[in-house]
Design an enzyme around this catalytic site. Structure first.
Site, short mmCIF file in Angstrom:
data_model
loop_
_atom_site.label_atom_id
_atom_site.label_comp_id
_atom_site.label_asym_id
_atom_site.label_seq_id
_atom_site.Cartn_x
_atom_site.Cartn_y
_atom_site.Cartn_z
N GLU A 24 0.80 -1.23 0.00
CA GLU A 24 0.00 0.00 0.00
C GLU A 24 0.84 1.29 0.00
OE1 GLU A 24 -4.17 -0.23 1.64
OE2 GLU A 24 -2.96 -0.99 3.29
N HIS A 71 -5.11 1.26 10.50
CA HIS A 71 -6.42 0.61 10.57
C HIS A 71 -6.93 0.76 12.00
CE1 HIS A 71 -4.07 -2.13 7.57
NE2 HIS A 71 -4.55 -1.08 6.93
N HIS A 129 -0.72 5.84 7.49
CA HIS A 129 -1.88 5.02 7.11
C HIS A 129 -2.05 3.95 8.17
CE1 HIS A 129 -4.66 2.33 5.31
NE2 HIS A 129 -3.78 1.38 5.12
N HIS A 169 -11.71 -0.26 5.97
CA HIS A 169 -10.27 -0.47 5.87
C HIS A 169 -9.48 0.30 6.95
CE1 HIS A 169 -6.55 -0.23 2.97
NE2 HIS A 169 -6.21 -0.50 4.21
ZN LIG Z 1 -4.25 -0.60 4.85
#
Ligand SMILES: [Zn+2]
Length: 242
Positions: free
Chosen positions: A77, A98, A96, A166
């Protein structure tokens, strides 16, 4: 220490802090723009944030090509990072994650909005990116520049966004600021769920958010950073900028 090495140390610390504070688990990542090359960024190889060492930090072009991989496997990612650096010349760090508290707001249509002074840094609006809209049924991972750019477009000039089913993405003008926003995004989400269970919520006003953001400088970030460093077993390094 060179600026380059200082940023690598900063990234290792940021990974450890995010892991220690429960913002990332074995997944999720934080990057920094290359201090000497605006068209490159630094991001760990694919590894759990809590385990990351300086030698894991790789250099990438904005398109996500490793500059000198030396056998290290990158995160799938990574395109999230390059697309945001491409779209936002002023930002120097991207997170980034979760983080669990944010997930319900990505799937229910309830908008996440700042309700606590410390959380104003998440910005006025936390939009939700739904990969399904443009890319139909995928595994939800941001696995191409096309997906990264679509996400960056939704982030716009904002500081944070959620990704449906996500996680979340956060940008900052320093690694410390991006980590700060990621931590307070999770706290706001938890508090908002509690507040909503009790009744109607009075959120911060636009003017309040602007006033709080106007006061948040490196002094504030550094105070938290020192504390988070100690908790994560890392030494705080002195930087020219917050
Ligand atoms: Zn992710």
């Amino acid at each position: 220490m060179s600026k380059h090495n200082a940023i690598i140390e900063e990234l290792v610390t940021a990974n450890r802090i995010l892991a220690h504070e429960g913002i990332v688990d074995s997944f999720g990542h934080v990057s920094a723009r290359h201090p000497n090359r605006k068209d490159r960024y630094l991001l760990s190889r694919a590894r759990a944030p809590e385990r990351i060492e300086a030698d894991d930090i790789m250099e990438f072009t904005l398109e996500g090509e490793p500059v000198d991989a030396r056998g290290r496997k990158p995160y799938l990612e990574r395109f999230i990072h390059g697309a945001l650096y491409e779209a936002r010349p002023e930002i120097t760090s991207v997170v980034h994650n979760h983080s669990p508290g944010t997930i319900p707001f990505g799937v229910t249509g309830k908008r996440l909005k700042p309700l606590l002074h410390m959380c104003a840094s998440i910005g006025h609006d936390v939009p939700v990116w739904d990969s399904q809209k443009k890319f139909r049924d995928t595994d939800l991972l941001v696995s191409s520049m096309a997906m990264g750019r679509d996400l960056a477009k939704l982030v716009g000039k904002g500081r944070s966004a959620l990704m449906r089913g996500h996680g979340a993405v956060v940008v900052g003008t320093s690694v410390r600021q991006a980590v700060w926003i990621a931590i307070y995004l999770e706290l706001n989400a938890k508090l908002q769920m509690q507040a909503m269970a009790m009744g109607a919520v009075k959120f911060l006003t636009k003017g309040e958010i602007d006033a709080i953001i106007g006061r948040q400088k490196s002094f504030s970030y550094n105070r938290a950073w020192e504390n988070w460093c100690i908790r994560a077993g890392r030494k705080m390094q002195e930087l020219d900028e917050g």
